[in-house]
Design a protein around this motif. Structure first.
Motif, mmCIF file in Angstrom:
data_model
loop_
_atom_site.group_PDB
_atom_site.id
_atom_site.type_symbol
_atom_site.label_atom_id
_atom_site.label_comp_id
_atom_site.label_asym_id
_atom_site.label_seq_id
_atom_site.Cartn_x
_atom_site.Cartn_y
_atom_site.Cartn_z
ATOM 1 N N LEU A 21 0.838 -1.194 0.000
ATOM 2 C CA LEU A 21 0.000 0.000 0.000
ATOM 3 C C LEU A 21 0.879 1.253 0.000
ATOM 4 C CD1 LEU A 21 -2.693 1.592 0.398
ATOM 5 C CD2 LEU A 21 -2.372 1.251 2.872
ATOM 6 N N GLY A 22 1.880 1.256 0.880
ATOM 7 C CA GLY A 22 2.782 2.408 0.968
ATOM 8 C C GLY A 22 3.507 2.660 -0.334
ATOM 9 N N ARG A 23 3.966 1.586 -0.966
ATOM 10 C CA ARG A 23 4.692 1.734 -2.228
ATOM 11 C C ARG A 23 3.782 2.311 -3.310
ATOM 12 N NH1 ARG A 23 9.513 -0.046 -3.890
ATOM 13 N NH2 ARG A 23 9.698 -1.576 -2.233
ATOM 14 N N ASN A 24 2.551 1.802 -3.375
ATOM 15 C CA ASN A 24 1.611 2.285 -4.393
ATOM 16 C C ASN A 24 1.315 3.770 -4.224
ATOM 17 O OD1 ASN A 24 1.459 -0.209 -5.586
ATOM 18 N ND2 ASN A 24 -0.393 -0.839 -4.497
ATOM 19 N N VAL A 25 1.052 4.172 -2.980
ATOM 20 C CA VAL A 25 0.723 5.576 -2.736
ATOM 21 C C VAL A 25 1.953 6.449 -3.009
ATOM 22 C CG1 VAL A 25 -0.034 7.262 -1.021
ATOM 23 C CG2 VAL A 25 -1.089 4.995 -1.084
ATOM 24 N N ALA A 26 3.131 5.970 -2.606
ATOM 25 C CA ALA A 26 4.372 6.733 -2.852
ATOM 26 C C ALA A 26 4.577 6.945 -4.353
ATOM 27 C CB ALA A 26 5.561 6.000 -2.237
ATOM 28 N N LYS A 27 4.327 5.896 -5.118
ATOM 29 C CA LYS A 27 4.432 5.996 -6.585
ATOM 30 C C LYS A 27 3.451 7.012 -7.131
ATOM 31 C CE LYS A 27 5.995 1.439 -8.073
ATOM 32 N NZ LYS A 27 5.476 0.114 -8.445
ATOM 33 N N GLU A 28 2.196 6.922 -6.672
ATOM 34 C CA GLU A 28 1.155 7.848 -7.137
ATOM 35 C C GLU A 28 1.541 9.296 -6.866
ATOM 36 O OE1 GLU A 28 -2.473 4.752 -6.165
ATOM 37 O OE2 GLU A 28 -2.519 6.733 -5.234
ATOM 38 N N PHE A 31 7.043 9.922 -5.790
ATOM 39 C CA PHE A 31 8.326 9.646 -5.137
ATOM 40 C C PHE A 31 9.176 8.739 -6.021
ATOM 41 C CE2 PHE A 31 5.917 10.770 -1.286
ATOM 42 C CZ PHE A 31 6.839 11.579 -0.631
ATOM 43 N N GLY A 32 10.472 8.993 -6.029
ATOM 44 C CA GLY A 32 11.408 8.155 -6.770
ATOM 45 C C GLY A 32 11.647 6.837 -6.046
ATOM 46 N N THR A 33 12.388 5.958 -6.702
ATOM 47 C CA THR A 33 12.554 4.601 -6.147
ATOM 48 C C THR A 33 13.292 4.603 -4.815
ATOM 49 O OG1 THR A 33 14.488 4.328 -7.556
ATOM 50 C CG2 THR A 33 12.433 3.368 -8.342
ATOM 51 N N VAL A 34 14.215 5.540 -4.631
ATOM 52 C CA VAL A 34 14.960 5.575 -3.366
ATOM 53 C C VAL A 34 14.039 5.951 -2.205
ATOM 54 C CG1 VAL A 34 16.855 6.689 -2.116
ATOM 55 C CG2 VAL A 34 17.145 6.093 -4.522
ATOM 56 N N ASP A 35 13.227 6.992 -2.419
ATOM 57 C CA ASP A 35 12.273 7.379 -1.382
ATOM 58 C C ASP A 35 11.190 6.311 -1.185
ATOM 59 O OD1 ASP A 35 13.347 9.656 -0.300
ATOM 60 O OD2 ASP A 35 12.301 11.025 -1.658
ATOM 61 N N GLN A 36 10.790 5.669 -2.273
ATOM 62 C CA GLN A 36 9.827 4.552 -2.128
ATOM 63 C C GLN A 36 10.394 3.488 -1.196
ATOM 64 O OE1 GLN A 36 8.565 2.886 -5.940
ATOM 65 N NE2 GLN A 36 8.389 4.932 -6.800
ATOM 66 N N ALA A 37 11.685 3.208 -1.357
ATOM 67 C CA ALA A 37 12.323 2.187 -0.519
ATOM 68 C C ALA A 37 12.408 2.658 0.935
ATOM 69 C CB ALA A 37 13.717 1.862 -1.055
ATOM 70 N N ARG A 38 12.707 3.964 1.130
ATOM 71 C CA ARG A 38 12.744 4.501 2.497
ATOM 72 C C ARG A 38 11.383 4.350 3.163
ATOM 73 N NH1 ARG A 38 15.895 9.191 0.100
ATOM 74 N NH2 ARG A 38 18.051 8.774 0.709
ATOM 75 N N ILE A 39 10.351 4.721 2.407
ATOM 76 C CA ILE A 39 8.989 4.685 2.943
ATOM 77 C C ILE A 39 8.574 3.248 3.257
ATOM 78 C CG2 ILE A 39 6.567 5.030 2.263
ATOM 79 C CD1 ILE A 39 7.645 7.608 0.746
ATOM 80 N N THR A 40 8.849 2.322 2.351
ATOM 81 C CA THR A 40 8.416 0.934 2.597
ATOM 82 C C THR A 40 9.219 0.302 3.737
ATOM 83 O OG1 THR A 40 9.837 0.168 0.792
ATOM 84 C CG2 THR A 40 7.516 0.461 0.295
ATOM 85 N N THR A 41 10.480 0.698 3.888
ATOM 86 C CA THR A 41 11.265 0.182 5.013
ATOM 87 C C THR A 41 10.689 0.688 6.332
ATOM 88 O OG1 THR A 41 13.254 0.116 3.645
ATOM 89 C CG2 THR A 41 13.589 0.038 6.021
#
Ligand SMILES: Nc1ncnc2c1ncn2[C@@H]1O[C@H](COP(=O)(O)OP(=O)(O)OP(=O)(O)O)[C@@H](O)[C@H]1O
Ligand SMILES: [Mg+2]
Length: 133
Positions: A21-28, A31-41
């Motif tokens: 869920l976090g990754r999907n919303v971050a993408k929407e 956010f770039g892939t690095v921030d997506q990874a920070r958020i999902t971690t």
């Protein structure tokens, strides 16, 4: 409120669902892939804590729009035992279970804003924001 979506954390699979869920919303939000990874971690750490220490709870993801900037808010809440010594757990090197994300101090580092509210016997709510820049 523009958008909020929650995942109940009851079993280990729910941690994966919360990450997704976090990754999907971050993408929407863009956010770039690095921030997506920070958020999902960060989400993994918070969801895993709920699963391990509170038994159950939920992770909600919100989109924020504030004064021309947008961000992602994680709200991890439970009605578990609460955290007795917050100052201590926020020190690096406290985390006990040896995970990769470095526990709550790690979440604070990965995100831009971090707020922990806990009451013994009542539960814990952690809010963390990542701003898009
Ligand atoms: N939601 C929660 N409810 C109750 N206690 C919690 C909660 N989250 C964390 N704690 C307590 O705070 C401590 C620190 O959490 P933190 O995530 O920083 O480290 P950890 O879970 O012990 O190890 P790691 O996350 O590095 O594997 C935990 O050991 C636990 O005692
Ligand atoms: Mg942990």
């Amino acid at each position: 409120m523009e958008f909020q979506s929650c995942v109940k954390i009851i079993n280990e699979w729910d941690i994966v669902a919360a990450r997704q869920l976090g990754r999907n919303v971050a993408k929407e939000l863009g956010f770039g892939t690095v921030d997506q990874a920070r958020i999902t971690t960060a989400i993994s750490e918070l969801a895993r804590n709920i699963y391990l220490y509170a038994g159950q709870g939920k992770v909600c993801i919100e989109k924020l729009y504030e004064g021309g900037k947008s961000g992602l808010l994680i709200i991890a809440s439970d009605e578990g035992p609460g955290i007795p010594d917050v100052r201590k757990v926020m020190e690096d090197g406290f985390s006990t279970s040896g995970g990769l994300g470095a526990g709550l101090p790690g979440v604070k580092r990965l995100m831009d804003e971090f707020d922990l509210d806990t009451t013994i016997g009542k539960g814990t709510e952690i809010r963390a924001i990542k701003w898009l820049r």
